[in-house]
Scaffold this active site. Structure first.
Site, PDB file in Angstrom:
ATOM      1  N   ASP A 116       5.925   0.317   3.039  1.00  0.00           N
ATOM      2  CA  ASP A 116       6.261  -0.895   3.772  1.00  0.00           C
ATOM      3  C   ASP A 116       6.003  -2.113   2.892  1.00  0.00           C
ATOM      4  O   ASP A 116       5.779  -1.982   1.692  1.00  0.00           O
ATOM      5  CB  ASP A 116       5.467  -0.963   5.081  1.00  0.00           C
ATOM      6  CG  ASP A 116       3.961  -0.792   4.844  1.00  0.00           C
ATOM      7  OD1 ASP A 116       3.502  -1.042   3.711  1.00  0.00           O
ATOM      8  OD2 ASP A 116       3.253  -0.410   5.796  1.00  0.00           O
ATOM      9  N   TYR A 165      -4.876   0.637   9.565  1.00  0.00           N
ATOM     10  CA  TYR A 165      -6.095   0.829   8.782  1.00  0.00           C
ATOM     11  C   TYR A 165      -7.333   0.418   9.569  1.00  0.00           C
ATOM     12  O   TYR A 165      -8.173  -0.340   9.087  1.00  0.00           O
ATOM     13  CB  TYR A 165      -5.998   0.067   7.450  1.00  0.00           C
ATOM     14  CG  TYR A 165      -4.984   0.684   6.518  1.00  0.00           C
ATOM     15  CD1 TYR A 165      -5.246   1.891   5.871  1.00  0.00           C
ATOM     16  CD2 TYR A 165      -3.739   0.103   6.335  1.00  0.00           C
ATOM     17  CE1 TYR A 165      -4.305   2.481   5.056  1.00  0.00           C
ATOM     18  CE2 TYR A 165      -2.788   0.685   5.516  1.00  0.00           C
ATOM     19  CZ  TYR A 165      -3.079   1.878   4.873  1.00  0.00           C
ATOM     20  OH  TYR A 165      -2.139   2.461   4.067  1.00  0.00           O
ATOM     21  N   GLU A 225       5.858   9.779   2.770  1.00  0.00           N
ATOM     22  CA  GLU A 225       5.497   8.436   2.306  1.00  0.00           C
ATOM     23  C   GLU A 225       4.450   8.498   1.195  1.00  0.00           C
ATOM     24  O   GLU A 225       3.431   9.170   1.341  1.00  0.00           O
ATOM     25  CB  GLU A 225       4.961   7.604   3.469  1.00  0.00           C
ATOM     26  CG  GLU A 225       4.729   6.141   3.110  1.00  0.00           C
ATOM     27  CD  GLU A 225       4.388   5.287   4.322  1.00  0.00           C
ATOM     28  OE1 GLU A 225       4.570   4.061   4.245  1.00  0.00           O
ATOM     29  OE2 GLU A 225       3.943   5.843   5.344  1.00  0.00           O
ATOM     30  N   ASP A 267       0.805  -1.225   0.000  1.00  0.00           N
ATOM     31  CA  ASP A 267       0.000   0.000   0.000  1.00  0.00           C
ATOM     32  C   ASP A 267       0.829   1.261   0.000  1.00  0.00           C
ATOM     33  O   ASP A 267       0.405   2.300  -0.497  1.00  0.00           O
ATOM     34  CB  ASP A 267      -0.950   0.012   1.207  1.00  0.00           C
ATOM     35  CG  ASP A 267      -0.214   0.272   2.510  1.00  0.00           C
ATOM     36  OD1 ASP A 267       0.625  -0.574   2.891  1.00  0.00           O
ATOM     37  OD2 ASP A 267      -0.470   1.313   3.138  1.00  0.00           O
TER      38      ASP A 267
END
Length: 505
Positions: free
Chosen positions: A85, A235, A480, A82
């Protein structure tokens, strides 16, 4: 990931932002939206998990996680990481696929043949995985990888040795939110591939969407209640599963035109809170997206019953338009960037801008305006919506106080130290020896630019109202990239590549 929080801004500050934006307009760059679109699609190749195809263009990436799902006796290879990572989170991946599909559905003609084919390939990389994740009836596999263990390491996906734990929702452990979002993604993608002349794949997607939605509705509950330790805090579903059920039904109705989904929305409009938090839209909260999506039916004269969704959509849009009185106003930075408190602000910028553009498209075809109350003086034209959306896209591409593009590889100046393991560590070709979990710490702490260019990645961007950006790996909230930042940007860039003047539609 931080919960999106809506904020109000005093009108005086809004006016200042407008004046600054107007003053800067004389020196704004002329952007190559087609080039930005190409690069934004290319970014998804850098996020691929599994065995990479011969057509892979970002050659510094290699095969990774090729045994995902083995411990559960299921093939869960493929799909996308996603962000920076090495975990595969099903909730944001499904939302990414839904938004990629929506852009292709509404603005496919603007992509051009080559970009449209590449965008469909990027979408299929997600939907092929989602079909695998839903291949067991009554079960949706929603995550691969132990997030806490993964986040304790800084290593390439090609090297990772952290547990590839498999997490699922089922009748005993419900997850209506992630399941219904997955159904929405499969249904939306079925439209894309049906329109592209692939009826067999489209039918497989739609049939699976129907099954997964039935499961989501029959076994109601939030997946962060069933899998809290695995999915939180990354999440968590902060806003409940009700919005995803409406969202899934809306996409199934659009894809299948079956009356049962129209009736489902009518029957559950109040119970599932269709008008709640209408100024939010992202991987966690779908309310504004639901209202915009369903409003097309009203604007096209197909279903007057859904007028309340059109009213909700108007109210949402009015909250995004600077200078509209009588509505809570979203905050803008002094440089003109739409701003919400929390991490990764660009996820709000791209998602909300996409809704502005989509709604302007529906309004234009219906020869309608946004009603913000108070008569004609408080209404807005489709052109005004497109101008606000384009201003946000231009900010991302470099029209901002720092004159920095927030898309890696676009323009003369862009982030060089993004929070992304594969980008920040030397490639396998450059450094064949394994780089272990803790060995990557030196690369993480290094002030040197990332050795691998993750072309097209859009980072979180300024996370405060001062337009500041540190370009530092450690500040992950700003540095990120994520798939769900780029996904709605595809439709925006495609549209503006063919319609650079918002006044021309």
């Amino acid at each position: 990931m931080a919960r999106p929080v809506s904020t109000a801004k005093p009108m005086a500050v809004v006016v200042v932002a407008l004046l600054l934006a107007a003053a800067a307009s004389a020196v704004l760059a002329v952007h190559d939206y087609g080039d930005a679109l190409r690069k934004s699609i290319l970014f998804f190749e850098g996020q691929r998990s599994g065995r990479l195809p011969p057509t892979q263009r970002l050659r510094w990436r290699q095969d990774s996680a090729i045994h995902d799902g083995a411990e559960a006796g299921v093939d869960l290879t493929g799909g996308y990481y996603d962000a920076g990572d090495n975990v595969k989170f099903g909730f944001p991946m499904a939302f990414t696929a839904t938004l990629m599909s929506w852009g292709l559905i509404d603005f496919g003609r603007s992509f051009g043949a080559a970009h449209e084919a590449d965008a469909r390939a990027a979408l299929r990389w997600a939907t092929d995985y989602l079909l695998k994740a839903t291949s067991t009836p009554g079960t949706v596999y929603v995550q691969v990888g132990d997030a806490s263990r993964d986040h304790a390491c800084w290593e390439r996906p090609e090297d990772m040795d952290t547990p590839r734990t498999v997490y699922k929702v089922d009748a005993a452990h419900p997850g209506s939110d992630v399941a219904a979002e997955t159904a929405a993604a499969l249904a939306a993608a079925s439209i894309v591939f049906r329109d592209a002349g692939d009826p067999g794949y489209a039918r497989a997607l739609l049939d699976r969407a129907v099954q997964v939605f039935e499961f989501a509705d029959a076994h109601r509950g939030a997946y962060s209640g069933s899998l809290r330790d695995a999915v939180c805090p990354c999440y968590c579903d902060y806003d409940g599963y009700q919005d995803e059920l409406l969202w899934g039904a809306a996409w199934l109705h659009r894809a299948s035109r079956r009356r049962e989904y129209r009736e489902y929305i009518k029957r559950n409009e109040v119970a599932l809170g269709a008008s709640v938090s209408i100024n939010e839209f992202g991987w966690d909260n779908k309310h504004a997206g639901i209202n915009v999506l369903i409003s097309k039916e009203v604007l096209m004269g197909k279903d007057e019953y859904f007028r309340s969704f059109r009213e909700n959509a108007d109210n949402f849009i009015c909250s995004l338009l600077p200078g509209i009185s009588g509505h809570p106003q979203i905050q803008y930075s002094p440089g003109g960037l739409l701003f919400k408190v929390g991490n990764s602000n660009m996820q709000h910028v791209t998602s909300l801008s996409f809704l502005l553009l989509a709604y302007s498209n529906y309004l234009s075809h219906a020869d309608a305006r946004v009603s913000c109350g108070g008569g004609g003086a408080s209404s807005a034209s489709p052109v005004q919506l497109r101008r606000v959306a384009k201003r946000q896209v231009d900010y991302i591409l470099g029209d901002n106080p720092l004159r920095m593009s927030y898309m890696v590889g676009y323009g003369p100046r862009y982030p060089l130290r993004i929070h992304h393991r594969a980008s920040s560590l030397p490639s396998v070709a450059a450094h064949p020896a394994r780089i272990g979990c803790k060995m990557g710490a030196a690369y993480y702490a290094s002030p040197a630019p990332n050795p691998n260019l993750l072309v097209g990645a859009v980072v979180g961007g300024p996370s405060n109202s001062t337009d500041a950006f540190p370009d530092a790996r450690a500040v992950f909230q700003q540095s990120e990239p994520t798939t769900y930042i780029n996904a709605p940007l595809l439709g925006l860039l495609a549209y503006f590549s063919q319609h650079p003047d918002p006044a021309q539609h």
